[in-house]
Design a protein around this motif. Sequence first.
Motif, PDB file in Angstrom:
ATOM      1  N   VAL A  53      21.410   5.361 -50.427  1.00 13.27           N
ATOM      2  CA  VAL A  53      22.285   4.371 -49.795  1.00 13.27           C
ATOM      3  C   VAL A  53      23.224   3.715 -50.799  1.00 13.27           C
ATOM      4  N   GLY A  54      22.684   3.308 -51.949  1.00 12.02           N
ATOM      5  CA  GLY A  54      23.496   2.628 -52.955  1.00 12.02           C
ATOM      6  C   GLY A  54      23.137   1.160 -53.056  1.00 12.02           C
ATOM      7  N   SER A  55      24.111   0.336 -53.418  1.00 16.25           N
ATOM      8  CA  SER A  55      23.867  -1.086 -53.674  1.00 16.25           C
ATOM      9  C   SER A  55      23.857  -1.888 -52.381  1.00 16.25           C
ATOM     10  N   LEU A  56      22.815  -2.705 -52.214  1.00 17.10           N
ATOM     11  CA  LEU A  56      22.693  -3.612 -51.068  1.00 17.10           C
ATOM     12  C   LEU A  56      22.300  -4.991 -51.563  1.00 17.10           C
ATOM     13  N   ALA A  57      22.686  -6.005 -50.801  1.00 14.55           N
ATOM     14  CA  ALA A  57      22.287  -7.384 -51.088  1.00 14.55           C
ATOM     15  C   ALA A  57      21.099  -7.754 -50.211  1.00 14.55           C
ATOM     16  N   TYR A  58      20.362  -8.791 -50.634  1.00 13.84           N
ATOM     17  CA  TYR A  58      19.250  -9.233 -49.799  1.00 13.84           C
ATOM     18  C   TYR A  58      19.135 -10.754 -49.816  1.00 13.84           C
ATOM     19  N   TYR A  59      18.633 -11.290 -48.686  1.00 13.57           N
ATOM     20  CA  TYR A  59      18.344 -12.725 -48.602  1.00 13.57           C
ATOM     21  C   TYR A  59      16.911 -12.909 -48.092  1.00 13.57           C
ATOM     22  N   PRO A  60      16.244 -14.004 -48.487  1.00 14.54           N
ATOM     23  CA  PRO A  60      14.820 -14.172 -48.154  1.00 14.54           C
ATOM     24  C   PRO A  60      14.590 -14.469 -46.674  1.00 14.54           C
ATOM     25  N   ASN A  61      13.478 -13.945 -46.166  1.00 13.47           N
ATOM     26  CA  ASN A  61      13.087 -14.137 -44.763  1.00 13.47           C
ATOM     27  C   ASN A  61      12.186 -15.350 -44.595  1.00 13.47           C
ATOM     28  N   ARG A  62      12.460 -16.216 -43.743  1.00 18.08           N
ATOM     29  CA  ARG A  62      11.581 -17.269 -43.239  1.00 18.08           C
ATOM     30  C   ARG A  62      10.443 -17.626 -44.196  1.00 18.08           C
ATOM     31  N   ASP A  63       9.199 -17.491 -43.677  1.00 12.34           N
ATOM     32  CA  ASP A  63       8.013 -17.914 -44.432  1.00 12.34           C
ATOM     33  C   ASP A  63       7.269 -16.698 -44.972  1.00 12.34           C
ATOM     34  N   SER A  64       7.578 -16.312 -46.197  1.00  9.36           N
ATOM     35  CA  SER A  64       6.845 -15.207 -46.826  1.00  9.36           C
ATOM     36  C   SER A  64       5.425 -15.618 -47.196  1.00  9.36           C
ATOM     37  N   LEU A  65       5.226 -16.899 -47.493  1.00 10.21           N
ATOM     38  CA  LEU A  65       3.919 -17.369 -47.991  1.00 10.21           C
ATOM     39  C   LEU A  65       2.796 -17.118 -47.001  1.00 10.21           C
ATOM     40  N   SER A  66       3.101 -17.199 -45.705  1.00 10.94           N
ATOM     41  CA  SER A  66       2.046 -17.038 -44.695  1.00 10.94           C
ATOM     42  C   SER A  66       1.476 -15.622 -44.696  1.00 10.94           C
ATOM     43  N   TYR A  67       2.204 -14.679 -45.282  1.00  7.78           N
ATOM     44  CA  TYR A  67       1.725 -13.294 -45.310  1.00  7.78           C
ATOM     45  C   TYR A  67       0.874 -12.992 -46.541  1.00  7.78           C
ATOM     46  N   ILE A  68       0.846 -13.902 -47.511  1.00  3.30           N
ATOM     47  CA  ILE A  68       0.055 -13.655 -48.719  1.00  3.30           C
ATOM     48  C   ILE A  68      -1.431 -13.467 -48.392  1.00  3.30           C
ATOM     49  N   PRO A  69      -2.055 -14.368 -47.625  1.00  3.58           N
ATOM     50  CA  PRO A  69      -3.472 -14.130 -47.304  1.00  3.58           C
ATOM     51  C   PRO A  69      -3.684 -12.933 -46.387  1.00  3.58           C
ATOM     52  N   LEU A  70      -2.730 -12.658 -45.503  1.00  3.99           N
ATOM     53  CA  LEU A  70      -2.878 -11.505 -44.611  1.00  3.99           C
ATOM     54  C   LEU A  70      -2.859 -10.201 -45.402  1.00  3.99           C
ATOM     55  N   TYR A  71      -2.019 -10.144 -46.432  1.00  8.76           N
ATOM     56  CA  TYR A  71      -1.946  -8.958 -47.287  1.00  8.76           C
ATOM     57  C   TYR A  71      -2.981  -9.001 -48.412  1.00  8.76           C
ATOM     58  N   GLN A  72      -3.714 -10.124 -48.497  1.00  9.27           N
ATOM     59  CA  GLN A  72      -4.735 -10.330 -49.535  1.00  9.27           C
ATOM     60  C   GLN A  72      -4.145 -10.157 -50.934  1.00  9.27           C
ATOM     61  N   LEU A  73      -2.998 -10.826 -51.140  1.00  6.68           N
ATOM     62  CA  LEU A  73      -2.313 -10.766 -52.432  1.00  6.68           C
ATOM     63  C   LEU A  73      -2.203 -12.155 -53.060  1.00  6.68           C
ATOM     64  N   GLU A  74      -3.266 -12.937 -52.945  1.00  4.10           N
ATOM     65  CA  GLU A  74      -3.266 -14.298 -53.492  1.00  4.10           C
ATOM     66  C   GLU A  74      -3.049 -14.325 -55.005  1.00  4.10           C
TER      67      GLU A  74
END
Length: 431
Positions: A216-237
């Motif tokens: 694809v090449g170069s793309l920009a990104y912006y943060p989504n809402r609440d990433s923190l709530s997924y930390i325990p779900l992904y077990q990546l504390e």
Amino acid sequence: MHIVVFGAGKSATVLIAYLGRICNEKNWIGTIADKDLQSLEQKIAGFPSLKANALNIENETERQGLIKTADIVISLLPPGLHFWVAQDCVALRKNLLTASYLDAQIKSLEPAIKEAGLLFIGEMGLDPGIDHMSAMQIIEEIKEKGGSIHSFKSHCGGLIAPESDNNPWHYKISWNPRNIVTAGKAGAVYKADGNNVEIPYELIFVDCEQLEIPEVGSLAYYPNRDSLSYIPLYQLEKANTFIRTTLRYASFCTGWEKMVTARLTSDEEIINTDELSYAEFFNSHLNKHQVSLDTAELQEQFDFLGLNNPAMINKGQIACSQLLQEILEEKWKLTQGDKDLIVMLHEFEYTLHQQRFALSSSLVVKGDDERKTAMAKTVGLPLGIAAVLILENKIQLKGLHIPIVKEIYEPVLAELAKEGIAFKETKKELA
């Protein structure tokens, strides 16, 4: 078996075709319910096992009557309407799948879902959905080998394919246009280098970082809402960095930041559009909020939407955001033959046997045309595949879930790969 689907909008086309194929093969029946019967009949044409139902979702008797006949229910309705269907599914003892985020209302049903011995899966689309499944598969593999994950970044975007990219925003609408207008409004929180970072709406699109995506090449990104709530779900504390983002072409973020600053996305500001031109609408907001279009590219972007359009709006009293949405739906619509693009990238940094590694896992899916879009493929197929697996007793979980459980993600990802939706991984050692 009888599969009932509520909602037949932009994201439903490939799901409908998939269910039509499966139902034909297995002698099952599918009913697709939507208020737009004419459009619906076009979408089910060629699939004798599918039936159209011109349902008024607000009519409780109609809704419950249809759910009563189902072996499983899929809801692709706007998120705010899922709760009606979910309540009925609990009462009538039917399993339910949706592609939307689990909200507080749906979560409130968790004890009743469990007591009834039902399976409800939310966030079973693209983002959320495929992102959860593909990330969790890698996370589990690293952990099973004894590895420790330090950084996780997950990026996803619905874009326009290069051959169909012919407007200065480098964007066209392949999903719910309301979500485009409201993007970023909740702000964002995530974890970076051990610190929690909070970004207000006004700064979400300012100086978006960029990355390179294979193919694809170069793309920009912006943060989504609440990433923190997924930390325990992904077990990546223990991870120092954890962020989920949305991908766009860089010029989109630059232009949208001006939209936000000029309050053109405001739900609160109501304007009288009678005897108001599109040019006056845009220019008055830009001037009022002292927003300057200081590059030729910005001038071109806003001119494309109506910065110099003298035509009268004449829609009476309307919120700025609603008027903007109507403009975007016309200017950014997919036209005949247009192809969209889904891009997803997971970036991991981890340690295994005292050696640090960087692993990237990328997915690029291109649409067939303006109806069978990449967005429709990646939102609809996980729902359809999960429904079939549940009906065939290959997923036997109970309760309320999102697809971070191996019993869900392993068979679904395997079937997605057969449909051409598969990730490519690259790994390298870090110094």
